[in-house]
Design an enzyme around this catalytic site. Structure first.
Site, PDB file in Angstrom:
ATOM      1  N   GLU A   1       0.810  -1.216   0.000  1.00 52.33           N
ATOM      2  CA  GLU A   1       0.000   0.000   0.000  1.00 52.33           C
ATOM      3  C   GLU A   1       0.851   1.278   0.000  1.00 52.33           C
ATOM      4  O   GLU A   1       0.337   2.365  -0.277  1.00 52.33           O
ATOM      5  CB  GLU A   1      -0.906   0.010   1.235  1.00 52.33           C
ATOM      6  CG  GLU A   1      -1.972  -1.062   1.257  1.00 52.33           C
ATOM      7  CD  GLU A   1      -3.090  -0.793   0.265  1.00 52.33           C
ATOM      8  OE1 GLU A   1      -3.095   0.289  -0.360  1.00 52.33           O
ATOM      9  OE2 GLU A   1      -3.953  -1.664   0.101  1.00 52.33           O
TER      10      GLU A   1
ATOM     11  N   GLU B   1       7.481 -21.954   7.004  1.00 51.18           N
ATOM     12  CA  GLU B   1       7.914 -21.113   8.120  1.00 51.18           C
ATOM     13  C   GLU B   1       8.900 -21.809   9.045  1.00 51.18           C
ATOM     14  O   GLU B   1       9.410 -21.192   9.974  1.00 51.18           O
ATOM     15  CB  GLU B   1       6.704 -20.669   8.929  1.00 51.18           C
ATOM     16  CG  GLU B   1       6.006 -21.795   9.676  1.00 51.18           C
ATOM     17  CD  GLU B   1       4.812 -21.288  10.479  1.00 51.18           C
ATOM     18  OE1 GLU B   1       4.837 -21.483  11.701  1.00 51.18           O
ATOM     19  OE2 GLU B   1       3.894 -20.716   9.889  1.00 51.18           O
TER      20      GLU B   1
END
Length: 598
Positions: A398, A429
């Site tokens: 953004e 992960e």
């Protein structure tokens, strides 16, 4: 072999690089040896033919270095010249170790059969069939994705994609499967899919294989045909190898992600092979190929046992994390009415506010740190896995449209890469070395800031990235929702290193147990998103990208944003709407330039 020798086994291909570090122990009451597994992990893909030597060297450099022997077996390492070249790369990393190199076919054969006779059928991103009888080896398939690799994930996915295009060309129709592919890739229409395929590499295509299997399991006749065709091709190769080796009742061992993950493929292969080789003994490999690499590196001649050596510390530490505890206010969740459930969610949000309020001073420090870094030419990296990683990528994405910043200024690094943004990537992960390698790929430097995002504070990918960023001189920040991290060592063992003691700034958002135990996309996710919004917005304000509370560097890339820009110019310059629009048009819709006009 020697007692207590440390041996590293590596098996690499188009999907991943799997490795295992073991210690040799003489068998008790057994003439053979035992291998005690000390560590295991996975890194990026390392096909010898498709991976540049520099990148291959960087991948191998992430592996344990204190070893006596290494067996490195990679897809595409087929010739004596290849093995010598790979061995030279390995010797740059493990100067004093004994090095054994070869093809992933070799390690697969060793993992599945030891020194016994039989046939190994490997179906992952590619495919191959390898058989042995005594000293004789026979092979079929495995020629790479351009020439075939029939029955592998890439080939199956390409057949499915070509079928989509065929249906479009012949009937101007879109199959139900098209929607499944669009959903898996987070694309919006057929044209976007075509552009994606044209730019995708082998591995990105192969990663669509699970979608093919899911569609087949749901009854899609076309996808069932593709799977049956893949199984038929692998059976033909298996029968050819058995015939050349004169194996009438061969042991056939299935390996690779397609067989492990998708039982529908295993069943299709078994059914077809039994028609022509009814006495074949078909089984799925119990030993991972990287352990076969260990076995070959050790030069073992007898059967060897591999004993796991799990550490309970990390598991126990994660279980003790506040984010994993049960919330006493939601223990009867399934008995609540919709109204009661909504009320509970709204009431729980007060813990998010309390957590953010308690972290005010640390968030302010983070703003100052990031602002100074960006002003000095540094970059901001958000690193996370799962929900945490997605929130980091969201905030980073953004920044360019909101503040007109270059795309490299704030970057999101996600365990599992872009695929993990919209689909779970198994085990992504769990590797510290993968996190470290991801930062190496981004070229992190001392001027940069890295924010590790992990609700539990213990995610290995994030920990590895933090450690690597610290070693490179970058400023490190850990954002966690587990207050215990501040006072605990690794896995809850006092005195051992943990990101909390090694980072430059620890930000703790103590939101308490989730309504749904362990689902950190809820309160932890909300608090994390707000915290990142605060840090990034504060830094952009510090860089002069805001006037009052107006965005003065936003990119006018849509009708809505152009309208917003016009209204900003009108308000700041005290013009009417049309005059403000004319000023923007005269400045090629550059908002800052328009505002700086006299």
């Amino acid at each position: 072999m020697k007692h207590c020798e440390r041996i590293l086994g590596v098996e690499g291909g188009g999907t991943k690089t799997a490795w295992a570090l073991v210690e040799t122990v003489a068998g008790v009451g057994d003439p053979g040896w035992e291998f005690r597994v000390l560590e295991q992990g996975k890194l990026q893909a390392s096909n010898f033919r498709l991976t540049a030597p520099e990148r291959l060297r960087a991948i191998l450099a992430e592996l344990p270095t204190q070893i006596d022997c290494a067996g490195v077996f990679l897809a595409g390492c087929a010739t004596a010249e290849d093995r010598d070249a790979l061995r030279r790369i390995c010797l740059e990393i493990w100067l004093k170790a004994k090095i054994v190199t070869g093809s992933d076919r070799d390690s697969g054969l060793a993992a599945a059969l030891d020194h016994g006779d039989g046939i190994v059928v490997n179906a992952g991103s590619g495919s191959s069939v390898t058989g042995r009888r005594g000293d004789r080896i026979e092979r079929a398939g495995g020629w790479g994705h351009i020439l075939g690799d029939a029955g592998g994930g890439y080939a199956l996915s390409m057949q499915a994609l070509r079928l989509i295009l065929r249906e479009h060309d012949l009937h101007r129709a879109e199959m139900d499967f098209t929607a499944k592919i669009l959903h898996a890739l987070s694309l919006n229409n057929f044209d976007e899919l075509v552009r994606w395929v044209q730019a995708a590499d082998k591995m990105e295509i192969a990663m669509l294989a699970p979608v093919v299997f899911e569609a087949a399991a749901a009854g899609d006749a076309r996808m069932i045909e593709i799977i049956e065709e893949g199984a038929r091709a692998l059976c033909e190769y298996t029968e050819a190898v058995a015939d050349r080796l004169h194996l009438l009742a061969p042991k056939v061992v299935l390996m690779g992600g397609l067989f492990y993950r998708d039982s529908i493929y295993t069943h299709a292969f078994r059914r077809r092979l039994k028609k022509n080789l009814p006495d074949a003994r078909i089984t799925t490999a119990e030993r991972a190929p990287e352990l076969g690499a260990v076995w070959l590196a050790a030069g073992a001649h007898d059967h060897a046992m591999f004993q796991p050596h799990p550490s309970r510390g990390e598991i126990d530490g994660l279980a003790a994390a506040l984010t994993e505890q049960r919330n006493p206010r939601s223990q009867n969740l399934e008995k609540m009415t919709a109204h009661e459930l909504v009320q509970l969610f709204v009431e729980e949000e007060k813990f998010v506010q309390d957590a953010l309020r308690a972290a005010t001073a640390d968030l302010a420090r983070a703003i100052k740190t990031v602002t100074e870094s960006l002003r000095s030419g540094g970059r901001l990296f958000y690193v996370g896995a799962g929900s945490s990683g997605r929130i980091g990528v969201l905030d980073a994405s953004e920044i360019p449209p909101t503040f007109g910043a270059p795309t490299h200024l704030v970057q999101g690094v996600m365990a599992g890469g872009v695929t993990a943004l919209h689909r779970s990537v198994e085990g992504a992960e769990d590797e510290e070395s993968a996190g470290a390698f991801a930062l190496d790929e981004r070229g992190v430097k001392p001027a940069d800031v890295m924010i590790g995002i992990t609700a539990s504070g213990r995610t290995p990918f994030v920990r590895g990235a933090l450690a690597r960023a610290k070693s490179l001189g970058a400023t490190t920040i850990l954002l966690t929702c587990n207050p215990a991290v501040a006072g605990m060592g690794d896995g809850g063992r006092p005195g051992s290193p943990t990101p909390a003691t090694d980072v430059d700034l620890l930000i703790t958002l103590s939101v308490g147990p989730e309504i749904l135990a362990g689902s950190t996309r809820l309160k932890a996710g909300t608090a994390t998103k707000v915290a990142l919004n605060i840090i990034s917005t504060g830094a952009m304000v510090g860089l002069g990208k805001v006037r009052g509370n107006l965005m003065v560097d936003l990119r006018t890339t849509s009708m809505k944003l152009r309208d917003r820009a016009v209204r900003i110019v009108a308000e700041v310059t005290q013009r009417d709407y049309e005059s403000a629009r004319g000023l923007l048009e005269a400045n090629d819709w550059n908002l800052r330039a328009a505002l700086e006009q006299p």
